[in-house]
Design a protein around this motif. Structure first.
Motif, mmCIF file in Angstrom:
data_model
loop_
_atom_site.group_PDB
_atom_site.id
_atom_site.type_symbol
_atom_site.label_atom_id
_atom_site.label_comp_id
_atom_site.label_asym_id
_atom_site.label_seq_id
_atom_site.Cartn_x
_atom_site.Cartn_y
_atom_site.Cartn_z
ATOM 1 N N PHE A 55 0.847 -1.205 0.000
ATOM 2 C CA PHE A 55 0.000 0.000 0.000
ATOM 3 C C PHE A 55 0.878 1.250 0.000
ATOM 4 O O PHE A 55 0.624 2.205 -0.735
ATOM 5 N N THR A 56 1.905 1.255 0.841
ATOM 6 C CA THR A 56 2.773 2.432 0.930
ATOM 7 C C THR A 56 3.460 2.682 -0.408
ATOM 8 O O THR A 56 3.452 3.810 -0.913
ATOM 9 N N GLN A 57 4.022 1.595 -0.989
ATOM 10 C CA GLN A 57 4.707 1.734 -2.293
ATOM 11 C C GLN A 57 3.754 2.246 -3.368
ATOM 12 O O GLN A 57 4.164 2.914 -4.312
ATOM 13 N N SER A 58 2.478 1.863 -3.268
ATOM 14 C CA SER A 58 1.535 2.185 -4.353
ATOM 15 C C SER A 58 0.821 3.510 -4.157
ATOM 16 O O SER A 58 -0.068 3.854 -4.933
ATOM 17 N N GLY A 59 1.166 4.238 -3.089
ATOM 18 C CA GLY A 59 0.628 5.584 -2.928
ATOM 19 C C GLY A 59 -0.674 5.669 -2.139
ATOM 20 O O GLY A 59 -1.353 6.686 -2.171
ATOM 21 N N PHE A 60 -1.042 4.610 -1.404
ATOM 22 C CA PHE A 60 -2.228 4.705 -0.543
ATOM 23 C C PHE A 60 -1.818 5.351 0.777
ATOM 24 O O PHE A 60 -0.712 5.116 1.269
ATOM 25 N N HIS A 61 -2.716 6.122 1.365
ATOM 26 C CA HIS A 61 -2.427 6.740 2.646
ATOM 27 C C HIS A 61 -2.677 5.716 3.756
ATOM 28 O O HIS A 61 -3.761 5.130 3.797
#
Ligand code: GTP
Length: 419
Positions: A153-159
């Motif tokens: 999630f972090t790598q993919s730009g989710f908060h």
């Protein structure tokens, strides 16, 4: 989904028994809950979702429209159609040994689906870690899955604050609406957090742009006895009202709104964000199709067949070069296209130009490219590509998002920037 609808009182006992009987009669009793949403004969025979099924449910503070999307790789285009109409995502992952890993490996559907929803502007995700009964409700397995997804999630730009996790077993109904049932004690030993319904109830309601011009991209067209010609979709800006005359783009067609339906209720109007069926009169059906956009005659959607877009390239093996043939996805519509120019590679964080006119685009690149639509294969060699109704992302986010696929694989996603 079927089990959740039952737990929340949206499926009655009679329907549950009918689904149970029907599925066991054809030797598919384990799919009895899925029958509620997988309604076609082929879906029921194969035990998979193929098309989007629409259902609604209520939690104490939310009215939620569920677009149940297929998980199988062959039906990603239908999943895109559903995801492009969504405000939030509920990702169901299988906790059984090896099953989570199969979806989460490179090229797996868990990864592709998360990247797709992110690219389509969905920021809130609830992850239901399902089938924990199959791993004896092991806390360590649940945490292993959450940790792997958190870093993705972090790598993919989710908060991080907009991604939530919940342990469940859909089969037994454990932790869907309440921590009850025969397995609740095993879960209760290490979990006292929210149920899936608690998380759905706490989803942030999206803001609605009802003062912007009306845009209604059509995701389905059908004829219904008595009601006439219906179009399904989500209002992407503005308000649509019964009695008004609308333009249909592309083409020169128009139609009058006869009625608007949502969840079997008739509405006088529907605003941005609403998933509705609009019944039309005074319309030539030949002017309508999946991908048509309804709008007011005074505020037409611009049409384009060649345009610039800012895109992010996914994890691809074969780099993209000028002339590459692709399929362009816009809402529920896909059209043949080619990458006609590589204008520049960009810094992912700042958007600043790194290199003008690059020769290739490789995985992870951020770039400005030019896309040209191609005439479809059936329209003859001299045919021209039909333009599509599309608006810059800066004007209307929902109208400006695009996805690019090649050979059944999503290779990039981005925003229409200018004609
Ligand atoms: N043991 C166990 N099996 C489950 C559970 N939830 C679902 N299943 C089984 O998993 C299989 C797939 O369930 P579906 O509801 O069709 O799954 P899906 O994710 O909607 O799959 P697609 O339709 O392909 O998108 C069925 O045989 C279910 O009975 C669970 O909590 N525990």
């Amino acid at each position: 989904m079927g089990r959740l609808l039952y737990e929340l009182g949206r499926m009655d006992e009679k329907k549950r028994i009918a689904n149970e009987r029907g599925s066991s009669k054809v030797g598919k009793s384990s799919f009895s809950w899925a029958w509620e949403l997988d309604g076609t004969t082929e879906e029921r025979e194969r035990g998979i979702t193929m098309d989007i099924a629409l259902q609604t449910l209520s939690t104490p503070h939310r009215e939620i429209t569920i677009l149940d999307a297929p998980g199988h790789k062959d039906f990603v285009p239908n999943m895109i159609s559903g995801a492009s109409q969504a405000d939030s995502a509920l990702l169901v992952v299988d906790a059984a040994t090896g099953e989570f890993e199969a979806g989460f490996q490179r090229g797996g559907q868990t990864r592709e689906h998360l990247l797709l929803v992110r690219s389509l502007g969905v920021g809130q995700v609830i992850v239901a870690v399902n089938k924990l009964d199959q791993v004896q409700w092991e806390k360590s397995r649940y945490e292993e899955i959450c940790d792997a997804l958190r870093s993705f999630f972090t790598q993919s730009g989710f908060h991080p604050s907009k991604t939530k996790f919940v342990p469940v077993s859909a089969m037994a109904g454990t932790n869907l609406a309440a921590r009850k049932g025969p397995e609740a004690a095993a879960l209760g030993k290490w979990y006292s957090g929210p149920t899936l319904t608690d998380l759905l109830d706490a989803l942030e309601p999206p803001s609605r742009n009802y003062t912007t011009p009306l845009r209604f991209p059509v995701s389905n067209v059908f004829r219904e006895q008595g009601a006439g010609l219906g179009v399904a979709g989500r209002v992407c800006g503005g308000v649509v009202q019964v009695g008004e005359r609308l333009r249909i783009l592309p083409g020169d067609g128009s139609a009058v709104v006869k009625s608007i339906m949502s969840d079997d209720k008739s509405l006088p109007w529907a605003i941005d964000g609403a998933n509705v069926i609009v019944y039309l009169t005074s319309v030539d059906p030949a002017q309508l199709g999946i991908g048509s956009v309804l709008c007011r005659p005074s505020d037409l959607v611009p049409l384009s067949s060649t345009f610039a877009a800012r895109v992010i390239i996914f994890d691809i093996d074969i780099p993209i070069t000028v002339g590459a043939s692709v399929e362009l996805y816009h809402h529920s519509h896909d059209v043949p296209a080619s990458i006609s120019k590589l204008n520049a590679t960009l810094d992912r964080a700042t958007g600043a130009v790194i290199r003008k006119n690059p020769r290739v685009l490789t995985k992870g690149a951020s770039a400005e490219i030019q896309i040209s639509l191609r005439a479809s294969g059936t329209s003859g060699p001299s045919a021209k590509a039909l333009p599509i109704p599309i608006e810059p992302f800066s004007v209307n986010k929902d109208m400006g998002r695009i996805l690019i696929r090649r050979g059944g694989e999503t290779i990039g996603a981005g925003e229409f920037s200018s004609a």
